[in-house]
Design a protein around this motif. Structure first.
Motif, PDB file in Angstrom:
ATOM      1  N   ASP A 149     -31.103  56.566   1.396  1.00 18.08           N
ATOM      2  CA  ASP A 149     -30.545  56.677   2.753  1.00 18.08           C
ATOM      3  C   ASP A 149     -30.208  55.297   3.329  1.00 18.08           C
ATOM      4  O   ASP A 149     -29.246  55.134   4.078  1.00 18.08           O
ATOM      5  CB  ASP A 149     -31.530  57.424   3.671  1.00 18.08           C
ATOM      6  CG  ASP A 149     -32.939  56.837   3.648  1.00 18.08           C
ATOM      7  OD1 ASP A 149     -33.505  56.605   4.732  1.00 18.08           O
ATOM      8  OD2 ASP A 149     -33.489  56.606   2.539  1.00 18.08           O
ATOM      9  N   TYR A 153     -26.426  56.145   0.417  1.00 22.11           N
ATOM     10  CA  TYR A 153     -26.240  56.990  -0.772  1.00 22.11           C
ATOM     11  C   TYR A 153     -25.159  56.447  -1.702  1.00 22.11           C
ATOM     12  O   TYR A 153     -24.386  57.193  -2.291  1.00 22.11           O
ATOM     13  CB  TYR A 153     -25.949  58.439  -0.349  1.00 22.11           C
ATOM     14  CG  TYR A 153     -27.062  59.002   0.500  1.00 22.11           C
ATOM     15  CD1 TYR A 153     -28.239  59.464  -0.087  1.00 22.11           C
ATOM     16  CD2 TYR A 153     -26.965  59.023   1.898  1.00 22.11           C
ATOM     17  CE1 TYR A 153     -29.287  59.952   0.695  1.00 22.11           C
ATOM     18  CE2 TYR A 153     -28.020  59.511   2.685  1.00 22.11           C
ATOM     19  CZ  TYR A 153     -29.172  59.966   2.068  1.00 22.11           C
ATOM     20  OH  TYR A 153     -30.206  60.430   2.841  1.00 22.11           O
ATOM     21  N   GLU A 188     -36.225  61.054   3.784  1.00 23.50           N
ATOM     22  CA  GLU A 188     -35.319  62.127   4.215  1.00 23.50           C
ATOM     23  C   GLU A 188     -35.458  63.389   3.361  1.00 23.50           C
ATOM     24  O   GLU A 188     -35.030  64.457   3.760  1.00 23.50           O
ATOM     25  CB  GLU A 188     -33.862  61.644   4.157  1.00 23.50           C
ATOM     26  CG  GLU A 188     -33.551  60.469   5.082  1.00 23.50           C
ATOM     27  CD  GLU A 188     -33.619  60.849   6.562  1.00 23.50           C
ATOM     28  OE1 GLU A 188     -33.540  62.043   6.878  1.00 23.50           O
ATOM     29  OE2 GLU A 188     -33.747  59.933   7.391  1.00 23.50           O
ATOM     30  N   ASP A 190     -34.150  63.737   0.157  1.00 18.75           N
ATOM     31  CA  ASP A 190     -33.049  63.965  -0.798  1.00 18.75           C
ATOM     32  C   ASP A 190     -33.543  63.994  -2.235  1.00 18.75           C
ATOM     33  O   ASP A 190     -34.276  63.102  -2.670  1.00 18.75           O
ATOM     34  CB  ASP A 190     -32.008  62.838  -0.682  1.00 18.75           C
ATOM     35  CG  ASP A 190     -31.374  62.776   0.693  1.00 18.75           C
ATOM     36  OD1 ASP A 190     -30.506  63.611   0.979  1.00 18.75           O
ATOM     37  OD2 ASP A 190     -31.779  61.892   1.491  1.00 18.75           O
ATOM     38  N   ASN A 191     -33.094  65.022  -2.985  1.00 21.01           N
ATOM     39  CA  ASN A 191     -33.376  65.160  -4.423  1.00 21.01           C
ATOM     40  C   ASN A 191     -34.876  65.190  -4.742  1.00 21.01           C
ATOM     41  O   ASN A 191     -35.276  64.858  -5.853  1.00 21.01           O
ATOM     42  CB  ASN A 191     -32.687  64.047  -5.238  1.00 21.01           C
ATOM     43  CG  ASN A 191     -31.175  64.146  -5.141  1.00 21.01           C
ATOM     44  OD1 ASN A 191     -30.616  65.240  -5.067  1.00 21.01           O
ATOM     45  ND2 ASN A 191     -30.498  63.001  -5.115  1.00 21.01           N
ATOM     46  N   GLU A 194     -35.022  69.828  -3.925  1.00 21.69           N
ATOM     47  CA  GLU A 194     -33.748  70.343  -4.450  1.00 21.69           C
ATOM     48  C   GLU A 194     -32.689  69.250  -4.395  1.00 21.69           C
ATOM     49  O   GLU A 194     -32.849  68.250  -3.695  1.00 21.69           O
ATOM     50  CB  GLU A 194     -33.307  71.585  -3.681  1.00 21.69           C
ATOM     51  CG  GLU A 194     -33.468  71.475  -2.192  1.00 21.69           C
ATOM     52  CD  GLU A 194     -33.658  72.854  -1.573  1.00 21.69           C
ATOM     53  OE1 GLU A 194     -33.018  73.121  -0.546  1.00 21.69           O
ATOM     54  OE2 GLU A 194     -34.446  73.639  -2.140  1.00 21.69           O
ATOM     55  N   THR A 195     -31.616  69.452  -5.149  1.00 18.04           N
ATOM     56  CA  THR A 195     -30.607  68.395  -5.202  1.00 18.04           C
ATOM     57  C   THR A 195     -29.867  68.336  -3.863  1.00 18.04           C
ATOM     58  O   THR A 195     -29.716  69.333  -3.158  1.00 18.04           O
ATOM     59  CB  THR A 195     -29.608  68.620  -6.359  1.00 18.04           C
ATOM     60  OG1 THR A 195     -29.210  69.982  -6.347  1.00 18.04           O
ATOM     61  CG2 THR A 195     -30.258  68.307  -7.691  1.00 18.04           C
ATOM     62  N   SER A 196     -29.429  67.124  -3.539  1.00 18.75           N
ATOM     63  CA  SER A 196     -28.947  66.827  -2.193  1.00 18.75           C
ATOM     64  C   SER A 196     -27.425  66.723  -2.125  1.00 18.75           C
ATOM     65  O   SER A 196     -26.791  66.184  -3.040  1.00 18.75           O
ATOM     66  CB  SER A 196     -29.559  65.496  -1.742  1.00 18.75           C
ATOM     67  OG  SER A 196     -28.901  65.008  -0.596  1.00 18.75           O
ATOM     68  N   ASP A 197     -26.864  67.209  -1.008  1.00 20.40           N
ATOM     69  CA  ASP A 197     -25.417  67.067  -0.780  1.00 20.40           C
ATOM     70  C   ASP A 197     -25.032  65.618  -0.530  1.00 20.40           C
ATOM     71  O   ASP A 197     -23.860  65.254  -0.623  1.00 20.40           O
ATOM     72  CB  ASP A 197     -24.990  67.898   0.449  1.00 20.40           C
ATOM     73  CG  ASP A 197     -25.267  69.377   0.225  1.00 20.40           C
ATOM     74  OD1 ASP A 197     -25.418  69.769  -0.954  1.00 20.40           O
ATOM     75  OD2 ASP A 197     -25.340  70.128   1.222  1.00 20.40           O
ATOM     76  N   ASN A 198     -26.022  64.779  -0.202  1.00 16.64           N
ATOM     77  CA  ASN A 198     -25.708  63.370   0.071  1.00 16.64           C
ATOM     78  C   ASN A 198     -25.398  62.572  -1.187  1.00 16.64           C
ATOM     79  O   ASN A 198     -24.885  61.465  -1.101  1.00 16.64           O
ATOM     80  CB  ASN A 198     -26.876  62.697   0.807  1.00 16.64           C
ATOM     81  CG  ASN A 198     -26.998  63.185   2.232  1.00 16.64           C
ATOM     82  OD1 ASN A 198     -25.996  63.377   2.912  1.00 16.64           O
ATOM     83  ND2 ASN A 198     -28.224  63.400   2.676  1.00 16.64           N
ATOM     84  N   SER A 206     -33.634  67.653  -9.484  1.00 13.98           N
ATOM     85  CA  SER A 206     -34.481  67.066  -8.446  1.00 13.98           C
ATOM     86  C   SER A 206     -35.780  66.571  -9.085  1.00 13.98           C
ATOM     87  O   SER A 206     -36.085  66.894 -10.236  1.00 13.98           O
ATOM     88  CB  SER A 206     -34.807  68.114  -7.380  1.00 13.98           C
ATOM     89  OG  SER A 206     -35.710  69.073  -7.923  1.00 13.98           O
TER      90      SER A 206
END
Length: 422
Positions: A149, A153, A188, A190-191, A194-198, A206
C-alpha cells in the motif's frame, strides 16, 4: 483449534520494522483466531472514538502492547487454522529467546514466512534471518513483500524486491520457486486471505492459500529413537519415570534402551501419555516411561534415551557450523560459553576456529582466523566440559542444532557437522 488436522510450526522472520507483528495480527484476525468476546469488548470503545476497522487495529494494539511489556503473547493467540493445517507461530526473531526456542524442543519451525518491506527491500536483519533459517534447516520459505500500500501497489517496486531477495537466497543456496513470492499489505489485508484487486498484475495465490498448500512434514519415525529427557520423577507404585518428547524414532514397550551420557539402560516396562498407558509412542509425543532397573539418581535432564543397540552419540569433541548473532567483542579459541542443545545445557570450550565463512555467499573466506565476531559464520571445533550427547545434523537434524548463550543472551546458533565420540 482442530486437533485432527496435521500441525505445522511457522516462523515469521525478517527485519524488525518490516511489519512482522502486523502480519501475525492479520493472520490471526483473518482466520478468526481472536476470540469474539475480546473483539466485542472493544467494539463500543472504538465506535465512541469514531474509529473504523477497529477489530484488526485491536489485535495489533494488543500484540504491540504485550511485546512492549516483554510478555510473550498468550499461546492461544498464536495459533490459527487453515482448511488443511493448524499452525503455531513460533517466536519471531528479535525476541530474545527466538534462537534458543527455535533450536530446543517443540518449537523447531518447519517453514517460515520472510517479511520484506516493499519500500525498503533487503535489510541487514533480513540477511541474518535468511542465513539462520538456512542453517537451522527451514524446509520451505515463503516471501511476503509487505507494505505494498505504501508503494501504491507498484509492480515495478515489487519486482525489484523479488530480484533483490532472490540474489540473497541464491547466495546461501536456499531454493525457492516462483510462487514463493507474494505481494501483500498486512495492514490493509491485500493478498492475505484472498487475492486483491489492488494487484491485478499478480496472478498467484494469497498467503493463506499458500500456507494451506505447504507440504506436510514427514514425521521422522524411521530414524533411530532419540528422546531427550526433560525431567525425572519418582511416582509411587511405578518408580522412576523419566519424561520427555520423542524427537525421532519410535519407542515400544519391551524395547531395550540406553541413556547417554549417563550410560545406563534397561527394558522399557511402561509408556504413559496423557495419563494413559500406551504400547508405543512416536515423534512429537510427550511421554513418561519406566525402565526396569533404572533409579532416580542414575539419569538426569539432558540425557538422551535411544536404542541399546544404536545408542545416542556422546561427544569428546564436535565440529559445528555457527552463526554469531550478537557478541559485544570478539570470540577466540578458549572461549567457554553455555551450549543449549535439546534439553541439555553444558559449558563448552571453542577449541579452535577452523574456517570463517562469508555468510552472504557461504564460501570459505578465511582459514584458521584469529577470531570471529557478530555477523560472522564459521566452522569451529568444540569440547564439552562435561559429557554431552549430540548428533551430526546430517544424520539426526532434531539433535544436531544448538544455541550458544552467555551474558543472558543468545550470542550464536549452530548445527553439528561431525561428532568425535568418547
Amino acid at each position: 483449534m482442530s486437533e485432527d488436522k496435521p500441525h505445522q510450526n511457522l516462523a515469521i522472520i525478517g527485519h524488525v520494522d518490516h511489519g512482522k507483528s502486523t502480519l501475525v495480527g492479520r493472520l490471526l484476525y483473518e482466520t478468526g483466531s481472536v476470540p469474539e468476546h475480546v473483539i466485542e469488548q472493544h467494539r463500543e470503545e472504538a465506535e465512541e472514538k469514531g474509529k473504523g476497522g477497529f477489530e484488526f487495529a485491536y489485535v495489533m494494539d494488543n500484540l504491540a502492547e504485550e511485546r512492549e511489556r516483554g510478555v510473550t503473547i498468550d499461546i492461544a493467540h498464536q495459533e490459527f487454522d487453515t482448511d488443511q493445517y493448524y499452525f503455531t507461530i513460533v517466536d519471531t526473531p528479535g525476541h530474545r529467546d527466538f534462537v534458543k526456542n527455535m533450536i530446543t524442543g517443540a518449537s523447531q519451525a518447519d517453514h517460515a514466512v520472510l517479511v520484506v518491506a516493499a519500500d525498503d527491500g533487503v535489510a541487514p536483519q533480513t540477511q541474518e534471518h535468511v542465513f539462520l533459517s538456512r542453517t537451522l534447516g527451514i524446509e520451505k520459505l515463503i516471501v511476503g513483500v509487505n507494505k505494498m500500500d505504501i508503494v501504491d501497489y507498484s509492480e515495478d517496486d515489487y519486482n525489484d524486491v523479488v530480484e533483490e531477495v532472490n540474489k540473497l537466497l541464491d547466495q546461501v543456496n536456499f531454493e525457492v520457486d516462483d510462487n514463493s513470492f507474494i505481494p501483500i499489505s498486512a495492514f490493509e489485508g491485500d493478498n492475505i486471505a484472498e487475492t486483491s484487486d489492488n494487484t491485478p498484475w499478480y496472478d498467484g495465490r494469497s498467503l493463506l492459500e499458500t500456507l494451506n498448500d505447504l507440504p506436510e512434514s514427514e514425521p521422522p519415525t524411521d530414524a533411530p529413537l532419540r528422546l531427550p529427557i526433560q525431567d525425572v520423577y519418582t511416582i509411587s507404585g511405578i518408580g522412576t519415570v523419566p519424561v520427555g518428547r520423542i524427537e525421532t524414532g519410535v519407542m515400544n514397550v519391551g524395547d531395550n534402551v540406553s541413556f547417554q551420557p549417563s550410560d545406563v539402560g534397561g527394558e522399557v516396562k511402561t509408556i504413559e501419555m496423557h495419563h494413559e498407558e500406551v504400547p508405543k509412542a512416536e515423534p512429537g509425543d510427550n511421554v513418561g516411561f519406566n525402565v526396569r532397573g533404572i533409579g532416580k539418581d542414575d539419569i538426569r535432564r539432558g540425557d538422551v534415551c535411544g536404542p541399546a543397540d544404536d545408542p545416542p552419540s556422546v561427544a569428546e569433541t564436535f565440529q559445528a557450523q555457527v552463526v554469531v548473532m550478537q557478541h559485544p567483542s570478539v570470540i577466540t579459541a578458549g572461549y567457554t560459553p553455555v551450549f543449549h542443545a535439546h534439553t541439555a545445557q553444558v559449558a563448552c570450550t571453542i577449541e579452535s576456529i577452523d574456517k570463517k565463512i562469508d555468510s552472504s555467499s557461504g564460501e570459505v573466506a578465511d582459514e584458521d582466523p584469529d577470531f570471529i565476531q557478530s555477523g560472522d559464520a564459521a566452522i569451529v571445533t568444540i569440547r564439552p566440559q562435561k559429557p554431552l550427547s549430540i548428533e551430526p545434523s546430517s544424520e539426526i537434524p532434531e539433535l544436531g542444532s544448538f544455541a550458544i548463550r552467555d551474558m543472558g543472551q543468545t550470542i550464536a546458533a549452530g548445527k553439528v557437522l561431525e561428532v568425535d565420540e568418547k
